[in-house]
Design a protein around this motif. Structure first.
Motif, PDB file in Angstrom:
ATOM      1  N   THR A 226       0.807  -1.222   0.000  1.00 17.18           N
ATOM      2  CA  THR A 226       0.000   0.000   0.000  1.00 17.18           C
ATOM      3  C   THR A 226       0.839   1.271   0.000  1.00 17.18           C
ATOM      4  O   THR A 226       0.330   2.341  -0.350  1.00 17.18           O
ATOM      5  CB  THR A 226      -0.939   0.021   1.224  1.00 17.18           C
ATOM      6  OG1 THR A 226      -0.161  -0.142   2.419  1.00 17.18           O
ATOM      7  CG2 THR A 226      -1.963  -1.097   1.136  1.00 17.18           C
ATOM      8  N   THR A 227       2.105   1.168   0.379  1.00 19.69           N
ATOM      9  CA  THR A 227       2.973   2.348   0.384  1.00 19.69           C
ATOM     10  C   THR A 227       3.661   2.559  -0.959  1.00 19.69           C
ATOM     11  O   THR A 227       4.415   3.507  -1.130  1.00 19.69           O
ATOM     12  CB  THR A 227       4.048   2.227   1.484  1.00 19.69           C
ATOM     13  OG1 THR A 227       4.664   0.939   1.405  1.00 19.69           O
ATOM     14  CG2 THR A 227       3.432   2.408   2.856  1.00 19.69           C
ATOM     15  N   GLY A 228       3.412   1.666  -1.922  1.00 15.89           N
ATOM     16  CA  GLY A 228       3.963   1.839  -3.259  1.00 15.89           C
ATOM     17  C   GLY A 228       5.388   1.336  -3.413  1.00 15.89           C
ATOM     18  O   GLY A 228       5.870   0.529  -2.631  1.00 15.89           O
ATOM     19  N   PHE A 229       6.063   1.851  -4.421  1.00 22.10           N
ATOM     20  CA  PHE A 229       7.414   1.404  -4.754  1.00 22.10           C
ATOM     21  C   PHE A 229       8.388   1.672  -3.610  1.00 22.10           C
ATOM     22  O   PHE A 229       8.355   2.731  -2.988  1.00 22.10           O
ATOM     23  CB  PHE A 229       7.893   2.109  -6.029  1.00 22.10           C
ATOM     24  CG  PHE A 229       9.319   1.805  -6.398  1.00 22.10           C
ATOM     25  CD1 PHE A 229       9.659   0.582  -6.939  1.00 22.10           C
ATOM     26  CD2 PHE A 229      10.309   2.749  -6.163  1.00 22.10           C
ATOM     27  CE1 PHE A 229      10.980   0.290  -7.270  1.00 22.10           C
ATOM     28  CE2 PHE A 229      11.629   2.481  -6.495  1.00 22.10           C
ATOM     29  CZ  PHE A 229      11.967   1.248  -7.054  1.00 22.10           C
ATOM     30  N   LEU A 230       9.273   0.701  -3.356  1.00 15.12           N
ATOM     31  CA  LEU A 230      10.252   0.852  -2.282  1.00 15.12           C
ATOM     32  C   LEU A 230      11.641   1.131  -2.832  1.00 15.12           C
ATOM     33  O   LEU A 230      12.207   2.205  -2.617  1.00 15.12           O
ATOM     34  CB  LEU A 230      10.274  -0.413  -1.416  1.00 15.12           C
ATOM     35  CG  LEU A 230      11.311  -0.443  -0.281  1.00 15.12           C
ATOM     36  CD1 LEU A 230      11.034   0.691   0.710  1.00 15.12           C
ATOM     37  CD2 LEU A 230      11.297  -1.795   0.419  1.00 15.12           C
ATOM     38  N   SER A 231      12.207   0.159  -3.561  1.00 13.84           N
ATOM     39  CA  SER A 231      13.581   0.303  -4.055  1.00 13.84           C
ATOM     40  C   SER A 231      13.916  -0.853  -4.983  1.00 13.84           C
ATOM     41  O   SER A 231      13.214  -1.875  -5.002  1.00 13.84           O
ATOM     42  CB  SER A 231      14.560   0.314  -2.869  1.00 13.84           C
ATOM     43  OG  SER A 231      15.906   0.335  -3.320  1.00 13.84           O
TER      44      SER A 231
END
Length: 269
Positions: A226-231
């Motif tokens: 839910t927080t979207g793209f990380l790395s």
């Protein structure tokens, strides 16, 4: 064992090549080069740690086996039973990995990819292999063979590798009956509200049906968290969630969605 690994890698390579050809022919944007390189970086890390994680697994199981209440003899029926109870334990380990925040920091690694392809299957947290054996201790205490438990897990994980794809559509009447399917597992990787915390099964979807966590694929899956793209960095992917947890700023997906819903309701008022 080396020959088995060679055959396994060969089979995986052929499957991945077939998926690349399919995605190119059908113009499906299911791959991202940086993401795939990051996934393989995670795989390399897990392979470097494999001797240590395997030694730990057998050390735990051998030690626990000395305290077992029974000793179940090996036969066709008991092998099948061991596979079934191992899948049951896997279901709960997987479910708790979503529901218990500290375990979610480890499992988050596997879910943080916003693409779904066969390389996503190897995106497994480096510390996870040191935690997962603890969930099978009750089976060893009950007398189930550690060797058959490990073999059952290996077979299940091999099967699960091929669930991480969009190349296979829904399988009609086979969906949601007994075995897990690519469609069911795509749901599991979705950050859509109705898909969160669903379809925990490994090789089997049976326990999701029994415990009410099965969800069929109904709307387009939004992959990732839910927080979207990380790395794309394997180190960040593996350890960022754990660091956030230690700082006290970590929430599991269902909690985050509920808070977002409450905040939206407050804004409307």
């Amino acid at each position: 064992m080396d020959s088995i690994n060679v055959y396994f890698l060969g089979f995986v390579f052929v499957a991945l090549l077939a998926e690349i050809i399919w995605s190119t022919t059908k113009k499906k944007a299911v791959f991202n080069l940086k993401e795939s390189v990051g996934n393989f970086g995670i795989l390399v890390g897990n392979n470097l740690l494999k001797p240590l994680s395997l030694a730990w697994k057998y050390l735990v199981f051998d030690w626990v086996a000395s305290f077992r209440f029974f000793e179940i003899p090996t036969g066709i029926f008991t092998i099948a039973l061991t596979f079934l109870v191992t899948e049951f334990a896997y279901y709960w380990y997987h479910r708790l990995s979503h529901e218990v925040p500290v375990l979610w920091t480890l499992h988050h690694t596997h879910h943080s990819s916003i693409w779904m392809n066969l390389t996503t299957a190897v995106r497994l947290n480096w510390l996870g292999n040191f935690i997962s054996p603890l969930f099978y201790i009750p089976l060893v205490l009950l007398g189930f063979s550690p060797e058959i438990i490990v073999t059952s897990l290996a077979v299940s994980l091999f099967f699960q590798f091929f669930l991480h794809t969009e190349a296979v559509g829904k399988l009609g009447f086979l969906e949601g009956i007994f075995f897990n399917t690519p469609s069911a597992h795509r749901v599991h990787h979705g950050s859509n509200e109705k898909y969160i915390d669903k379809n925990y099964g490994g090789m089997l979807i049976l326990f999701d049906r029994l415990f009410g966590t099965y969800q069929k694929e109904e709307e387009k899956v939004k992959y990732g968290v839910t927080t979207g793209f990380l790395s794309h960095n394997p180190i960040v992917i593996n350890f960022s969630p754990l660091l956030q947890f230690l700082k006290g700023s970590w929430k599991r997906e269902k909690q985050r969605v509920r808070e977002q819903g409450v905040n939206q309701l407050i804004r409307k008022q």
